[in-house]
Design a protein around this motif. Structure first.
Motif, short mmCIF file in Angstrom:
data_model
loop_
_atom_site.label_atom_id
_atom_site.label_comp_id
_atom_site.label_asym_id
_atom_site.label_seq_id
_atom_site.Cartn_x
_atom_site.Cartn_y
_atom_site.Cartn_z
N ASN A 44 0.85 -1.18 0.00
CA ASN A 44 0.00 0.00 0.00
C ASN A 44 0.89 1.24 0.00
O ASN A 44 2.05 1.19 0.41
CB ASN A 44 -0.90 0.04 1.24
N GLY A 45 0.33 2.34 -0.43
CA GLY A 45 1.13 3.56 -0.41
C GLY A 45 0.34 4.78 -0.81
O GLY A 45 -0.86 4.71 -1.15
N ASP A 67 4.37 7.61 1.02
CA ASP A 67 4.77 6.50 1.88
C ASP A 67 4.51 5.19 1.16
O ASP A 67 3.66 5.10 0.27
CB ASP A 67 4.06 6.54 3.24
N GLU A 69 4.09 1.06 2.14
CA GLU A 69 3.89 0.12 3.24
C GLU A 69 3.82 -1.31 2.71
O GLU A 69 3.07 -1.61 1.80
CB GLU A 69 2.62 0.46 4.00
N ASN A 80 5.44 -5.73 9.23
CA ASN A 80 5.12 -4.42 8.66
C ASN A 80 6.40 -3.64 8.40
O ASN A 80 7.30 -3.60 9.25
CB ASN A 80 4.26 -3.60 9.63
N LEU A 82 7.10 0.33 6.90
CA LEU A 82 6.54 1.59 6.40
C LEU A 82 7.68 2.56 6.12
O LEU A 82 8.45 2.91 7.03
CB LEU A 82 5.57 2.20 7.42
N ASP A 84 8.60 6.31 4.79
CA ASP A 84 8.08 7.65 4.52
C ASP A 84 9.10 8.45 3.72
O ASP A 84 10.31 8.37 3.96
CB ASP A 84 7.79 8.39 5.83
N ASN A 96 9.84 4.49 9.07
CA ASN A 96 9.10 4.91 10.25
C ASN A 96 8.51 3.74 11.04
O ASN A 96 8.23 3.87 12.23
CB ASN A 96 7.99 5.89 9.86
N GLU A 97 8.27 2.63 10.37
CA GLU A 97 7.79 1.42 11.05
C GLU A 97 8.46 0.20 10.43
O GLU A 97 8.44 0.03 9.21
CB GLU A 97 6.27 1.29 10.95
N LYS A 145 0.63 11.76 10.86
CA LYS A 145 1.73 11.91 9.91
C LYS A 145 2.97 12.53 10.55
O LYS A 145 4.07 12.41 10.01
CB LYS A 145 1.28 12.77 8.73
#
Length: 467
Positions: A44-45, A67, A69, A80, A82, A84, A96-97, A145
């Motif tokens: 996803n993004g 981003d 993901e 996960n 993520l 950014d 970030n994740e 965010k």
């Protein structure tokens, strides 16, 4: 060095697991106990190009953020990642994740870089203390965010069929808020002076010969790193009321310093008797330790989705007599939202504020600085008012089955009478593609939160594509 090695190992192991688990699944390997867990990687993004036209200068700035993901979901296990991306931010590319999650019947377990938001407020919080904020673009991005991922171990224990939850969080490190550094960033000049009460940033530039970025970085590098955060939170839902209690042990993210030593050493620096690094060393910048005890509540009252957060911040200066340490304080969020009987209007109004305790001691912290009797407490207010209040109002409507969504957002500081006001319209061109027009203004005195950016009024044109 050891901490950096630890971070590298954690990231490497998580990425390795992320890359190898899908291969095992695709090859028919029995990695999980349940054969039903054969989902593939979800990607996803969001891509968001933007143009900002600054009213004062007429400059047109092009910007791009987005981003990406990667999620490998399963009934029991989930990975996960993520990433950014933000042009002009202090960290333009940020993982970030990066985490692993285990889902059990009574326990959830998370390890890795993660974002956790605590509290019942609607994008306004006083209980959310685990993650730092990225202020590269001030508070222009929405609350989620702005959050910076933190490496953590998180355990959730569920009770009463999942309606009650006990959360435990431990982080090895403490991350301070990330401040803007570049006045020529395509995001705009959102630099915040760390010594705004004592000296002007332009005066610092003239005295030191450093650029704003160099000053901010030298200040940041002079603050010792802190370790370890701990959080515990219990939430439950009974009879239509959601409530919770929380405890956080860590640090305040606004650094404290020795105001008297800073002023004295800076005068010596202006006279050529010392260096700017010596000024910062004398200021003894540090993040104060704090214990935060919190209560939160949410309930529908008279058709209003009501919210409450209440927090008691306990620092080491329990008597208010140490001018270098911030006093204990009580902070709150109270408000809610309600649909209005006009079109599809929704009105959301929240008040947030704080009151500093033992403020009478602040007024007594007086000493001689450069031959003059001066209050040396870093929290000193000339008007003697140590309670602050902020109103956050959002009015939103929708048309054509939510294809057109106009919004008006107003954030107003009641004490200093500064504010920011934004009018925006979202227009859905097609599914997952939204065009946004907005205009934002800042007003107030130059030494206030929003007034310092009075020259930063801008209009924005933005496309957001989700995939």
């Amino acid at each position: 060095m050891r901490r950096n090695i630890y971070k590298s190992i954690v990231l490497f192991v998580l990425l390795l697991l992320y890359l190898t688990v899908p291969v095992a699944a695709f090859d028919g390997g029995d990695f999980y106990e349940s054969k039903a867990e054969t989902e593939s990687v979800e990607i996803n993004g969001e891509i968001e190009p933007q143009f900002r036209v600054f009213s004062d200068s007429g400059d047109i700035e092009e910007n791009l953020k987005g981003d990406l993901e990667f999620v490998y979901p399963g009934n029991k296990h989930e990975f996960n990642v993520l990433i950014d991306y933000q042009v002009g931010a202090v960290e333009e590319i940020d993982f970030n994740e990066v985490n692993y999650k285990y889902y059990g019947e009574k326990y959830n377990f998370t390890v890795g870089k993660n974002i956790v938001i605590w509290g019942k407020g609607d994008k306004v919080h006083v209980l959310d203390n685990i993650n730092a904020e990225d202020m590269s673009d001030f508070i222009n991005p929405e609350y989620k965010k702005r959050q910076i991922g933190e490496e953590m171990v998180k355990v959730d224990r569920f009770f009463r069929g999942g309606s009650a939850n006990l959360e435990f969080i431990y982080t090895q490190d403490f991350t301070p808020n990330r401040l803007a550094e570049d006045p020529d960033s395509p995001l705009g000049n959102w630099i915040i002076n760390p010594f705004s009460a004592e000296m002007n940033l332009s005066d610092l530039e003239r005295a030191t010969g450093y650029s704003p970025a160099e000053i901010i970085n030298r200040v940041k590098d002079s603050i010792p790193d802190e370790d370890n955060q701990f959080g515990l939170r219990f939430t439950d839902s009974r009879g239509g009321t959601d409530y919770g209690f929380s405890y956080y042990k860590g640090y305040l993210r606004e650094p404290s310093y020795d105001k008297a030593a800073l002023a004295s050493e800076f005068e010596a620096f202006e006279n050529g008797n010392t260096s700017f690094d010596s000024v910062l060393a004398a200021a003894d910048l540090q993040y104060n330790e704090v214990d935060v005890f919190g209560f939160e509540l949410a309930r529908v009252i008279a058709d209003i989705n009501s919210r409450l957060e209440l927090a008691y911040f306990r620092t080491d200066d329990t008597e208010g007599s140490d001018p270098r340490v911030r006093n204990n304080k009580i902070a709150w969020v109270i408000g809610g939202d309600r649909d209005l009987p006009i079109s599809n209007l929704n009105l959301n109004l929240q008040f947030t504020g704080e009151t500093i305790l033992d403020d009478d001691q602040i007024d007594q912290n007086i000493a001689a600085i450069n031959g003059e009797q001066t209050n040396i407490d870093l929290q000193y207010a000339e008007d003697g008012d140590y309670t602050t209040n902020r109103a956050v109002l959002k009015l939103e409507d929708s048309y054509q089955n939510e294809k057109i969504i106009p919004q008006l957002t107003w954030v107003y500081n009641l004490n200093e009478q500064d504010y920011t006001l934004e009018a925006a319209v979202d227009y859905e061109l097609k599914q997952d593609l939204v065009l946004t027009f907005s205009h934002k203004i800042f007003r107030g005195e130059q030494d206030t939160t929003f007034g310092q950016f009075e020259d930063n009024d801008y209009s924005a044109f933005r496309l957001s594509y989700n995939f």
